[in-house]
Design a protein around this motif. Sequence first.
Motif, short mmCIF file in Angstrom:
data_model
loop_
_atom_site.label_atom_id
_atom_site.label_comp_id
_atom_site.label_asym_id
_atom_site.label_seq_id
_atom_site.Cartn_x
_atom_site.Cartn_y
_atom_site.Cartn_z
N LEU A 184 42.18 47.38 41.91
CA LEU A 184 40.97 48.20 41.91
C LEU A 184 40.31 48.24 40.54
O LEU A 184 39.08 48.13 40.42
N ALA A 185 41.11 48.39 39.49
CA ALA A 185 40.55 48.43 38.14
C ALA A 185 39.90 47.10 37.78
O ALA A 185 38.78 47.07 37.23
N ASP A 186 40.56 45.99 38.09
CA ASP A 186 39.98 44.68 37.81
C ASP A 186 38.66 44.50 38.57
O ASP A 186 37.69 43.98 38.02
N TYR A 187 38.64 44.95 39.82
CA TYR A 187 37.41 44.80 40.60
C TYR A 187 36.30 45.70 40.04
O TYR A 187 35.14 45.27 39.96
N ALA A 188 36.64 46.90 39.64
CA ALA A 188 35.64 47.79 39.04
C ALA A 188 35.04 47.15 37.79
O ALA A 188 33.83 47.22 37.57
N TYR A 189 35.88 46.51 37.01
CA TYR A 189 35.39 45.84 35.80
C TYR A 189 34.46 44.68 36.16
O TYR A 189 33.42 44.48 35.52
N ALA A 190 34.80 43.94 37.21
CA ALA A 190 33.94 42.85 37.68
C ALA A 190 32.58 43.41 38.10
O ALA A 190 31.54 42.82 37.79
N LEU A 191 32.58 44.53 38.78
CA LEU A 191 31.32 45.17 39.18
C LEU A 191 30.51 45.57 37.94
O LEU A 191 29.29 45.37 37.89
N ALA A 192 31.19 46.17 36.97
CA ALA A 192 30.48 46.59 35.75
C ALA A 192 29.88 45.39 35.03
O ALA A 192 28.74 45.45 34.56
N LYS A 193 30.62 44.30 34.95
CA LYS A 193 30.10 43.10 34.29
C LYS A 193 28.93 42.51 35.07
O LYS A 193 28.08 41.83 34.50
N LYS A 253 45.40 39.50 46.41
CA LYS A 253 46.52 39.01 47.22
C LYS A 253 46.01 38.09 48.34
O LYS A 253 46.51 36.99 48.53
N SER A 254 45.01 38.56 49.07
CA SER A 254 44.47 37.74 50.16
C SER A 254 43.37 36.79 49.68
O SER A 254 42.94 35.92 50.42
N GLN A 255 42.92 37.00 48.45
CA GLN A 255 41.85 36.21 47.83
C GLN A 255 40.56 36.21 48.64
O GLN A 255 39.91 35.19 48.83
N LYS A 256 40.22 37.41 49.12
CA LYS A 256 38.96 37.55 49.83
C LYS A 256 38.47 38.99 49.71
O LYS A 256 39.21 39.89 49.32
N CYS A 257 37.22 39.19 50.07
CA CYS A 257 36.65 40.53 50.07
C CYS A 257 37.14 41.27 51.31
O CYS A 257 37.15 40.69 52.41
N VAL A 258 37.56 42.51 51.12
CA VAL A 258 38.03 43.34 52.23
C VAL A 258 37.28 44.66 52.19
O VAL A 258 36.80 45.08 51.14
N LYS A 259 37.19 45.32 53.33
CA LYS A 259 36.53 46.63 53.37
C LYS A 259 37.32 47.58 52.48
O LYS A 259 38.53 47.65 52.55
N GLN A 260 36.58 48.31 51.64
CA GLN A 260 37.24 49.22 50.69
C GLN A 260 37.96 50.35 51.41
O GLN A 260 39.07 50.71 51.05
N SER A 261 37.34 50.89 52.44
CA SER A 261 37.98 51.98 53.17
C SER A 261 39.17 51.44 53.94
O SER A 261 39.08 50.46 54.67
N GLY A 262 40.32 52.04 53.72
CA GLY A 262 41.51 51.63 54.43
C GLY A 262 42.27 50.48 53.79
O GLY A 262 43.37 50.15 54.23
N ALA A 263 41.71 49.86 52.76
CA ALA A 263 42.40 48.75 52.11
C ALA A 263 43.56 49.31 51.29
O ALA A 263 43.45 50.35 50.67
N ASN A 264 44.67 48.62 51.33
CA ASN A 264 45.86 49.02 50.59
C ASN A 264 45.92 48.18 49.31
O ASN A 264 46.64 47.20 49.25
N SER A 319 41.53 32.84 32.42
CA SER A 319 41.39 31.86 33.48
C SER A 319 41.21 32.52 34.84
O SER A 319 40.65 31.94 35.74
N GLU A 320 41.68 33.75 35.00
CA GLU A 320 41.57 34.44 36.28
C GLU A 320 40.24 35.18 36.35
O GLU A 320 39.90 35.94 35.46
N THR A 321 39.46 34.95 37.41
CA THR A 321 38.19 35.64 37.57
C THR A 321 38.19 36.40 38.88
O THR A 321 38.88 36.06 39.82
N THR A 322 37.39 37.45 38.92
CA THR A 322 37.29 38.30 40.08
C THR A 322 35.88 38.21 40.64
O THR A 322 34.95 38.65 39.97
N PRO A 323 35.69 37.66 41.83
CA PRO A 323 34.36 37.62 42.43
C PRO A 323 33.87 39.03 42.77
O PRO A 323 34.67 39.93 42.97
N VAL A 324 32.58 39.18 42.85
CA VAL A 324 31.97 40.46 43.21
C VAL A 324 31.57 40.40 44.68
O VAL A 324 30.89 39.48 45.11
N CYS A 325 32.00 41.41 45.43
CA CYS A 325 31.73 41.48 46.87
C CYS A 325 30.51 42.36 47.14
O CYS A 325 30.03 43.08 46.26
#
Length: 185
Positions: A72-81, A55-66, A40-46
């Motif tokens: 990060l792994a979930d987002y990488a998988y979203a990019l791969a898909k 956490k913030s449910q939005k796209c954030v700049k990768q550099s400096g993001a905590n 049920s949980e999906t990760t949008p691609v930025c």
Amino acid sequence: MPRVQKLRLATLSAVCLFSVALAGPVFAAGGYGGGSDSGSETTPVCKKGSVYDRKSQKCVKQSGANLTDENLADYAYALAKAERYQDALDVLDTVKDQNSPVVLNYRGYATRKLGRLDEGIGYYLKSVAADPQYAQVREYLGEAYVLKGEIELAKAQLQAIKGLCGTTCEEYRDLDAAIGAAAKI
């Protein structure tokens, strides 16, 4: 590579692309803990240079993001898909725990999709060694073996998946279909 083998790879690639096309829009399921990539949980691609922060449910700049390794792994998988394989690998490079079974699996997936099949299998094998109960990596490893024409090795992964989640889980069904498609070629 012999013409027949090229034809088999081309046909299997087409089957895989068709399967991805059926999966839907450019969203990928979260699920750092392993298992199925549906949920049920999906990760949008930025856009490039940004990462989706759950956490913030939005796209954030990768550099400096905590961001957590899980995020990060979930987002990488979203990019791969979304077929942004190199971008997925770039995000995976920022994960602290490079030996996580999930990170190794997703690295294997993106690498395999970039055409570096043997390298991808190497990552899958490391992931299996780290977590033998991780069904999704066994599915992807089996699919890689199918692409190499190593059907018996793919069937061994199918049997391992059967022992983990039975014959009705998505990982079993997807690998069984890939093996079946290769048998028809």
